[in-house]
Write a protein that holds these residues in place. Structure first.
Motif, PDB file in Angstrom:
ATOM      1  N   UNK A   1      25.257 -39.171 -58.881  1.00 33.51           N
ATOM      2  CA  UNK A   1      25.597 -39.915 -60.083  1.00 33.51           C
ATOM      3  C   UNK A   1      26.912 -40.637 -59.879  1.00 33.51           C
ATOM      4  N   UNK A   2      27.015 -41.827 -60.407  1.00 34.26           N
ATOM      5  CA  UNK A   2      28.249 -42.610 -60.312  1.00 34.26           C
ATOM      6  C   UNK A   2      28.589 -43.170 -61.687  1.00 34.26           C
ATOM      7  N   UNK A   3      29.874 -43.227 -61.961  1.00 32.24           N
ATOM      8  CA  UNK A   3      30.367 -43.828 -63.200  1.00 32.24           C
ATOM      9  C   UNK A   3      31.526 -44.741 -62.838  1.00 32.24           C
ATOM     10  N   UNK A   4      31.512 -45.929 -63.426  1.00 35.63           N
ATOM     11  CA  UNK A   4      32.536 -46.939 -63.154  1.00 35.63           C
ATOM     12  C   UNK A   4      33.267 -47.264 -64.445  1.00 35.63           C
ATOM     13  N   UNK A   5      34.591 -47.280 -64.376  1.00 32.63           N
ATOM     14  CA  UNK A   5      35.418 -47.701 -65.513  1.00 32.63           C
ATOM     15  C   UNK A   5      35.876 -49.130 -65.271  1.00 32.63           C
ATOM     16  N   UNK A   6      35.567 -50.005 -66.220  1.00 33.31           N
ATOM     17  CA  UNK A   6      35.957 -51.411 -66.136  1.00 33.31           C
ATOM     18  C   UNK A   6      37.223 -51.662 -66.948  1.00 33.31           C
ATOM     19  N   UNK A   7      37.894 -52.768 -66.667  1.00 34.73           N
ATOM     20  CA  UNK A   7      39.131 -53.085 -67.398  1.00 34.73           C
ATOM     21  C   UNK A   7      38.873 -53.484 -68.852  1.00 34.73           C
ATOM     22  N   UNK A   8      37.609 -53.671 -69.225  1.00 33.19           N
ATOM     23  CA  UNK A   8      37.278 -53.938 -70.625  1.00 33.19           C
ATOM     24  C   UNK A   8      36.904 -52.641 -71.359  1.00 33.19           C
ATOM     25  N   UNK A   9      37.184 -51.504 -70.711  1.00 36.48           N
ATOM     26  CA  UNK A   9      36.970 -50.148 -71.242  1.00 36.48           C
ATOM     27  C   UNK A   9      35.508 -49.715 -71.249  1.00 36.48           C
ATOM     28  N   UNK A  10      34.615 -50.543 -70.706  1.00 35.24           N
ATOM     29  CA  UNK A  10      33.214 -50.156 -70.587  1.00 35.24           C
ATOM     30  C   UNK A  10      33.067 -49.159 -69.434  1.00 35.24           C
ATOM     31  N   UNK A  11      32.138 -48.218 -69.588  1.00 31.74           N
ATOM     32  CA  UNK A  11      31.777 -47.306 -68.507  1.00 31.74           C
ATOM     33  C   UNK A  11      30.336 -47.607 -68.139  1.00 31.74           C
ATOM     34  N   UNK A  12      30.110 -47.871 -66.858  1.00 29.34           N
ATOM     35  CA  UNK A  12      28.798 -48.210 -66.334  1.00 29.34           C
ATOM     36  C   UNK A  12      28.333 -47.056 -65.450  1.00 29.34           C
ATOM     37  N   UNK A  13      27.067 -46.660 -65.613  1.00 27.15           N
ATOM     38  CA  UNK A  13      26.526 -45.529 -64.871  1.00 27.15           C
ATOM     39  C   UNK A  13      25.484 -45.976 -63.858  1.00 27.15           C
ATOM     40  N   UNK A  14      25.315 -45.147 -62.836  1.00 28.94           N
ATOM     41  CA  UNK A  14      24.259 -45.368 -61.856  1.00 28.94           C
ATOM     42  C   UNK A  14      23.847 -44.043 -61.252  1.00 28.94           C
ATOM     43  N   UNK A  15      22.593 -43.966 -60.828  1.00 32.82           N
ATOM     44  CA  UNK A  15      22.101 -42.788 -60.117  1.00 32.82           C
ATOM     45  C   UNK A  15      21.221 -43.267 -58.970  1.00 32.82           C
ATOM     46  N   UNK A  16      21.093 -42.428 -57.947  1.00 32.70           N
ATOM     47  CA  UNK A  16      20.275 -42.854 -56.818  1.00 32.70           C
ATOM     48  C   UNK A  16      18.810 -42.888 -57.214  1.00 32.70           C
ATOM     49  N   UNK A  17      18.116 -43.898 -56.703  1.00 29.21           N
ATOM     50  CA  UNK A  17      16.713 -44.140 -57.007  1.00 29.21           C
ATOM     51  C   UNK A  17      15.962 -44.303 -55.694  1.00 29.21           C
ATOM     52  N   UNK A  18      15.133 -43.313 -55.377  1.00 32.09           N
ATOM     53  CA  UNK A  18      14.421 -43.327 -54.101  1.00 32.09           C
ATOM     54  C   UNK A  18      13.051 -43.982 -54.237  1.00 32.09           C
ATOM     55  N   UNK A  19      12.440 -44.223 -53.077  1.00 29.16           N
ATOM     56  CA  UNK A  19      11.127 -44.841 -53.012  1.00 29.16           C
ATOM     57  C   UNK A  19      10.423 -44.271 -51.792  1.00 29.16           C
ATOM     58  N   UNK A  20       9.111 -44.133 -51.851  1.00 30.98           N
ATOM     59  CA  UNK A  20       8.363 -43.626 -50.698  1.00 30.98           C
ATOM     60  C   UNK A  20       8.617 -44.485 -49.462  1.00 30.98           C
ATOM     61  N   UNK A  21       8.898 -45.755 -49.676  1.00 37.66           N
ATOM     62  CA  UNK A  21       9.320 -46.639 -48.595  1.00 37.66           C
ATOM     63  C   UNK A  21      10.849 -46.556 -48.564  1.00 37.66           C
ATOM     64  N   UNK A  22      11.364 -45.610 -47.785  1.00 35.21           N
ATOM     65  CA  UNK A  22      12.786 -45.243 -47.831  1.00 35.21           C
ATOM     66  C   UNK A  22      13.788 -46.401 -47.919  1.00 35.21           C
ATOM     67  N   UNK A  23      13.657 -47.448 -47.158  1.00 30.30           N
ATOM     68  CA  UNK A  23      14.676 -48.503 -47.271  1.00 30.30           C
ATOM     69  C   UNK A  23      14.707 -49.196 -48.631  1.00 30.30           C
ATOM     70  N   UNK A  24      13.684 -48.970 -49.446  1.00 39.30           N
ATOM     71  CA  UNK A  24      13.610 -49.645 -50.740  1.00 39.30           C
ATOM     72  C   UNK A  24      14.406 -48.944 -51.831  1.00 39.30           C
ATOM     73  N   UNK A  25      14.910 -47.752 -51.560  1.00 41.95           N
ATOM     74  CA  UNK A  25      15.703 -47.030 -52.554  1.00 41.95           C
ATOM     75  C   UNK A  25      17.103 -47.607 -52.668  1.00 41.95           C
ATOM     76  N   UNK A  26      17.858 -47.078 -53.623  1.00 44.41           N
ATOM     77  CA  UNK A  26      19.222 -47.555 -53.822  1.00 44.41           C
ATOM     78  C   UNK A  26      20.125 -46.390 -54.214  1.00 44.41           C
ATOM     79  N   UNK A  27      21.312 -46.367 -53.655  1.00 39.05           N
ATOM     80  CA  UNK A  27      22.295 -45.322 -53.947  1.00 39.05           C
ATOM     81  C   UNK A  27      22.878 -45.495 -55.348  1.00 39.05           C
ATOM     82  N   UNK A  28      23.425 -44.416 -55.873  1.00 36.68           N
ATOM     83  CA  UNK A  28      24.028 -44.425 -57.210  1.00 36.68           C
ATOM     84  C   UNK A  28      25.187 -45.412 -57.306  1.00 36.68           C
TER      85      UNK A  28
END
Length: 160
Positions: free
Chosen positions: A47-74
């Motif tokens: 899990x990843x959380x980003x704090x922006x200078x406009x006080x917004x917090x943006x989240x991300x999580x890793x998303x895998x795929x059976x075709x491994x290169x198609x996934x994306x890290x958090x």
């Protein structure tokens, strides 16, 4: 010929309770984001959380795929979302929590190389450092004052 010495300086906290309140809150958001990880193949959720200078917090999580290169890290999920939704905002801090669903992960897990490169692009673009905090499921938290500290020989637009 000459040798060049490159050093990284990291701050290590014993646990989340030692962090400043703003960063502890960001880590809490990263923990929540980790619950949205889709990682049926690796059984390793991030899990990843980003704090922006406009006080917004943006989240991300890793998303895998059976075709491994198609996934994306958090980290990239979060940073690309921040870039697309808040293109003028600067990224101040990023918190990352990672761990196996098979065994307890107490070792701090830094961003992978691809994520470091993606974060570097935004650090160079905004001409300001991005603080990065990372940990396993529990235990120590590591802080880097910038991505350049984790990836000192950054590949950026200046070499193109």
């Amino acid at each position: 010929m000459k040798d060049i010495k490159i050093e990284s300086i990291l701050t290590v906290y014993d646990n989340i309770e030692e962090l400043p309140e703003e960063v502890s809150n960001l880590m809490d958001h990263a923990m929540l984001a980790r619950k949205n990880s889709y990682s049926p193949y690796s059984k390793f959720s991030v899990g990843a959380a980003i704090l922006l200078d406009n006080h917004q917090i943006v989240l991300g999580s890793n998303q895998e795929n059976a075709s491994y290169p198609s996934g994306l890290c958090a980290e990239r999920t979060a940073i690309y979302y921040a870039g697309s939704q808040f293109p003028e905002a600067k990224i101040l801090k990023m918190a990352i929590i990672a761990g196996s669903r098979i065994h307890q992960t107490m070792t701090p897990i830094p961003p992978c190389g691809a994520c470091r490169q993606a974060i570097a692009e935004y650090e160079v673009k905004q001409d300001a450092p991005i603080e990065i905090y990372f940990m396993g499921e529990t235990g120590k938290v590591v802080k880097s004052h910038s991505l350049a500290n984790l990836l000192p020989l950054v590949f950026d637009k200046s070499v193109l």
